[in-house]
Write a protein that holds these residues in place. Structure first.
Motif, PDB file in Angstrom:
ATOM      1  N   GLN A  36      51.986  58.836  42.072  1.00 59.37           N
ATOM      2  CA  GLN A  36      50.804  58.047  42.449  1.00 59.37           C
ATOM      3  C   GLN A  36      49.861  57.899  41.254  1.00 59.37           C
ATOM      4  O   GLN A  36      49.556  58.868  40.553  1.00 59.37           O
ATOM      5  N   ILE A  37      49.412  56.663  41.001  1.00 60.22           N
ATOM      6  CA  ILE A  37      48.374  56.448  39.990  1.00 60.22           C
ATOM      7  C   ILE A  37      47.039  56.747  40.661  1.00 60.22           C
ATOM      8  O   ILE A  37      46.698  56.154  41.695  1.00 60.22           O
ATOM      9  N   LYS A  38      46.274  57.658  40.082  1.00 59.40           N
ATOM     10  CA  LYS A  38      45.042  58.147  40.702  1.00 59.40           C
ATOM     11  C   LYS A  38      44.068  56.999  40.961  1.00 59.40           C
ATOM     12  O   LYS A  38      43.905  56.098  40.135  1.00 59.40           O
ATOM     13  N   THR A  49      44.217  54.581  42.942  1.00 62.41           N
ATOM     14  CA  THR A  49      44.805  53.264  43.249  1.00 62.41           C
ATOM     15  C   THR A  49      45.835  53.458  44.340  1.00 62.41           C
ATOM     16  O   THR A  49      46.166  54.592  44.716  1.00 62.41           O
ATOM     17  N   GLU A  74      52.061  52.981  42.679  1.00 59.04           N
ATOM     18  CA  GLU A  74      52.969  54.075  42.364  1.00 59.04           C
ATOM     19  C   GLU A  74      53.836  53.720  41.150  1.00 59.04           C
ATOM     20  O   GLU A  74      54.120  52.550  40.896  1.00 59.04           O
ATOM     21  N   ILE A  75      54.184  54.745  40.430  1.00 63.50           N
ATOM     22  CA  ILE A  75      55.156  54.594  39.339  1.00 63.50           C
ATOM     23  C   ILE A  75      56.426  55.318  39.768  1.00 63.50           C
ATOM     24  O   ILE A  75      56.371  56.464  40.229  1.00 63.50           O
ATOM     25  N   TYR A 108      52.866  48.154  32.651  1.00 68.17           N
ATOM     26  CA  TYR A 108      51.949  49.294  32.728  1.00 68.17           C
ATOM     27  C   TYR A 108      50.687  49.115  31.876  1.00 68.17           C
ATOM     28  O   TYR A 108      49.906  50.054  31.739  1.00 68.17           O
ATOM     29  N   TYR A 151      47.431  50.328  33.242  1.00 68.32           N
ATOM     30  CA  TYR A 151      47.331  51.704  33.715  1.00 68.32           C
ATOM     31  C   TYR A 151      47.370  52.746  32.594  1.00 68.32           C
ATOM     32  O   TYR A 151      47.219  53.943  32.861  1.00 68.32           O
ATOM     33  N   LYS A 199      45.196  56.092  32.312  1.00 71.27           N
ATOM     34  CA  LYS A 199      44.810  56.583  33.640  1.00 71.27           C
ATOM     35  C   LYS A 199      45.575  57.858  33.991  1.00 71.27           C
ATOM     36  O   LYS A 199      46.574  58.196  33.381  1.00 71.27           O
ATOM     37  N   VAL A 213      47.892  60.191  36.438  1.00 73.72           N
ATOM     38  CA  VAL A 213      49.000  60.037  37.376  1.00 73.72           C
ATOM     39  C   VAL A 213      49.210  61.385  38.051  1.00 73.72           C
ATOM     40  O   VAL A 213      49.156  62.435  37.395  1.00 73.72           O
ATOM     41  N   GLU A 240      47.414  66.467  37.749  1.00 71.62           N
ATOM     42  CA  GLU A 240      47.116  65.157  37.175  1.00 71.62           C
ATOM     43  C   GLU A 240      47.460  65.158  35.682  1.00 71.62           C
ATOM     44  O   GLU A 240      47.048  66.051  34.942  1.00 71.62           O
ATOM     45  N   LEU A 298      48.801  58.924  31.599  1.00 70.29           N
ATOM     46  CA  LEU A 298      49.827  57.938  31.289  1.00 70.29           C
ATOM     47  C   LEU A 298      49.580  57.435  29.864  1.00 70.29           C
ATOM     48  O   LEU A 298      48.515  56.899  29.559  1.00 70.29           O
TER      49      LEU A 298
END
Length: 773
Positions: free
Chosen positions: A202-204, A206, A209-210, A235, A238, A241, A243, A251, A254
């Motif tokens: 999960q991208i924090k 948001t 997802e990656i 990407y 992002y 940011k 992840v 956390e 990226l």
């Protein structure tokens, strides 16, 4: 006339008597001179059942190198050794006695190791002697001897004093089953089945997802960043940011990095400590703080949370289940993954931070490339193995191992300040057992010391073999005469280890390259083309083959089957079939033994023809022997002996040699040529089949060994290959015509001899009983 050779066939049992003669006559005894040909012979490793048939073929050809050099007039030094250090010995000892090394008192375990391989070593020596290998068995060495280990330690102490050795804590290849560090050069890769897990990160802040694909989900706890290729537009928004790592909820940032491949998986890669060597490089470059997820016991550490204590494979299975249960898996693929494994133990390796001793090698790479270019490789293509390896080196050589049966690292540490101390060279030290020979710490003046318990990588021992056989630091006069050695013969799979490490170490110690030539052989394969090895169970034991067919049959198979440098298939039927050539050679020799040896004679045109063909054979054999490619002379000698000399010339001059219808001068010309040709064949063949050539030579030509003779040289006779073609075609025509008319070979037949063969008319008429009126 009765033949001097009474026996109707070559008996391989005679090889045993010939071996005794060679020992009694000391024909291979070496006395150093100013110009010597020294062979840095590979010491074979007696682990498990010693040797398979491919290895025996390899050593047979090394002996051919020695015999070729002797007959070229060189003073040959051919030492023999046995390599007994390291992991294979330990594994064999554990299996033989059903014990575990680390659960056995060290002294007792070392004692068991020393004796465990004695029987296997004895069989290995027996095989080598049975093959007719002409090395120095009286003084053969062992790499686990006190003398050899003293040299290894002395060279280490020398390099320590030169500042070439240092201690560092770095990620290392770790074989957790055998409990030791291993160098990059000791790693091989196997294609093993595994699962490629596509995980959702999960991208924090948001709802995006990656997807990251990995074969090592058990290392999620050691993930410190996610990288994507800077050109990957998916990407761009992002980068920078946070992840969220699934399961751990940690956390990480990226980032962009050129090593991320857009086409692999989703193009995003998790960087963990340590999934592979790329992770190691990224952690250094990005200055990431490592997390030790796997311990020295090969199990997950406390950093793995609830998976602590599981082996990586177990943790992988459990964490995949948890990822699926929590909705973190997009898909799972069953794939075949190129997996790094220990070359010795065959266990998949892990990368773990460990404190080890390193020998500097990175700074020597350019020098090694230069020296490598100065060495003549046979075949030349295998030089590239060395050059490719030199291009791949990116760390110094970790030389310390956490094992028992090896040469001990001669270091004691001050108990007060931990300062390391090395003793003076010249003695074999056991720091784990013995009191420190140094009285006071050079740093704090302390008087109590703790001995190092680790041993050296076995290549630290093997890499000084040319120094040991040259009596480095022991006999300076001997050393000056035989070092640098002349040639290193070995298999291609240890170019990046034995050959490279020897080049590195000997240059560091002497400032010279250890040899000017390297002879590299391919692998012995089974009938299906698989590499032959004891562990696969597809190895053929050479001793029964040698006992059944004879060493010369085996050796001629080796030479005629193996085009040097290439892999070769081992087949007992093919070995047996090579007996036919030795039988042909015996029959030819037996026939010629009916005639006296004549020192000179006036050759006819027929005789001049075969002598020109013989001279061509000499040139062809010299080409092969000069390149140490025994395939060339073996094939050429067989072709000439069988299909030219026996099939055509002998049949053409048989009546003349008996004096039937010919003058005494013509008779003597035939007999002289017959013996000159056969004696030359025997000399040319002697390095390949030393036994039968010795027996025939001594029976027919001399009381002195054929292996003390100088090799024949070309007389530069002009050769008309057209004539050979016309002679053989005419003879075949006559034989075929007689067969078509149901005539025997002795029957008369009316055929006209072509004008181009006028010079050979008298012999051809006699040979075929021709009516050319």
């Amino acid at each position: 006339m009765e033949p001097k050779i009474a026996e109707k066939a070559w008996n391989p049992e005679l090889e045993k008597e010939i071996l005794k003669q060679w020992v009694n006559e000391k024909i291979y005894e070496f006395t150093p001179k100013n110009d010597n040909f020294t062979i840095d012979t590979p010491p074979p490793y007696p682990s498990g059942r010693p040797w398979h048939i491919g290895a025996a073929a390899h050593y047979s050809q090394i002996d051919m190198i020695a015999r070729t050099a002797r007959m070229a007039g060189k003073n040959v030094y051919f030492p023999i050794g046995i390599d007994r250090n390291g992991l294979p010995v330990e594994i064999y000892t554990e299996k033989k006695h059903n014990i575990r090394m680390r659960e056995t008192e060290r002294g007792e375990f070392l004692k068991l190791c020393r004796t465990a391989l004695d029987d296997l070593e004895a069989e290995m020596i027996l095989i080598m002697k049975s093959l007719g290998i002409s090395g120095d068995f009286t003084n053969y060495y062992r790499t686990d001897s006190e003398e050899y280990r003293t040299l290894t330690q002395s060279t280490f102490i020398d390099l320590w004093k030169k500042g070439q050795v240092y201690l560092a804590n770095r990620p290392n290849n770790y074989d957790w089953v055998s409990g030791t560090t291993i160098a990059d050069a000791e790693i091989t890769y196997e294609d093993l089945p595994t699962k490629l897990v596509y995980m959702k990160f999960q991208i924090k802040d948001t709802d995006k997802e990656i997807i990251i694909a990995s074969t090592r989900p058990e290392l999620l706890c050691a993930c410190k960043t996610i990288i994507v290729n800077p050109e990957d537009e998916r990407y761009t928004n992002y980068v920078g940011k946070k992840v969220i790592v699934p399961i751990t909820n940690v956390e990480v940032e990226l980032r962009t990095h050129h090593s991320a491949r857009q086409e692999f998986g989703s193009g995003a890669v998790m960087v963990c400590s340590y999934g592979d060597q790329n992770d190691v490089a990224l952690f250094r470059e990005l200055e990431l703080k490592e997390i030790v997820a796997i311990g020295l016991d090969g199990k997950m550490t406390e950093a793995a949370g609830e998976y602590v204590g599981l082996k990586p494979k177990q943790a992988r299975t459990k964490i995949i289940e948890d990822l699926e249960k929590n909705g973190f898996v997009e898909k799972i693929e069953d794939i075949i993954h190129r997996t790094p494994v220990s070359e010795r133990s065959k266990n998949p390796i892990e990368i773990i931070p460990m404190e080890e001793y390193y020998l500097k090698q990175k700074e020597a790479i350019e020098k090694m490339k230069k020296l490598g270019q100065e060495i003549t490789f046979y075949p030349a293509m295998h030089k590239q193995i060395l050059m490719n390896w030199l291009e791949s080196i990116n760390i110094d050589w970790p030389i310390s191992r956490r094992r028992y049966y090896g040469t001990e690292i001669p270091i004691w540490y001050c108990k007060s300040c931990s300062e390391p101390h090395v003793p003076e060279p010249g003695k074999y030290y056991k720091p784990w057992l013995e009191k420190c020979p140094i009285n006071n710490c050079s740093k704090c003046k302390g008087t109590e010391f703790v001995g190092e318990e680790r041993t050296f990588d076995t290549w630290m021992d093997s890499s000084v073999s040319p120094l040991f056989v040259s009596k480095y630091n022991k006999d300076q006069e001997f050393f000056n005469k035989v070092y640098p050695t002349s040639i290193r013969p070995q298999a291609k799979d240890i170019v990046r280890t034995w050959l490279y490490y020897t080049l590195l170490r000997c240059e560091q110690l002497t400032g010279k390259k250890p040899w000017s030539e390297a002879w590299v052989m391919g692998y012995g394969l089974d009938e299906k083309g698989m590499k032959m090895s004891k562990s696969k169970g597809n190895a053929i034991d050479p001793l029964p083959v040698i006992e059944q067919f004879g060493a010369d049959t085996f050796r001629f198979w080796s030479a005629s089957e193996i085009n040097h440098g290439y892999d070769f298939r081992c087949n007992e039927q093919k070995i047996e079939s090579t007996k036919k050539f030795l039988s042909k050679l015996w029959n030819v020799s037996r026939f010629l033994s009916s005639f006296p040896v004549i020192e000179s004679g006036i050759p006819t045109e027929t005789d001049k023809w075969i002598l020109a063909e013989l001279d061509n054979l000499i040139k062809e054999c010299k080409k092969g022997y000069d390149e140490y490619n025994f395939f060339i002379p073996a094939i050429a000698i067989r072709e000439f002996t069988w299909n030219i000399f026996a099939a055509h010339y002998i049949e053409m001059v048989k009546a003349r040699a008996y004096g039937i219808g010919f003058s005494d001068e013509e008779r003597d010309g035939a007999i002289y040529t017959l013996h000159k040709t056969l004696s030359t064949i025997l000399k040319l063949l002697a390095p390949i089949t030393p036994f039968i050539t010795e027996h025939l030579w001594k029976t027919l030509y001399s009381s002195e060994s054929i292996h003390k003779q100088k090799q024949v040289t070309s007389e530069s006779i002009e050769n008309n290959n057209k004539i050979t073609k016309e002679i053989t075609e005419f003879n075949s025509k006559v034989w075929n015509e007689k067969k078509a008319q149901n005539l025997s070979l002795k029957d008369s037949i009316k055929i006209t001899i072509p004008e181009s063969l006028e010079y050979f008319k008298k012999d051809l008429k006699s040979m075929h009983n021709l009516d050319d009126s």
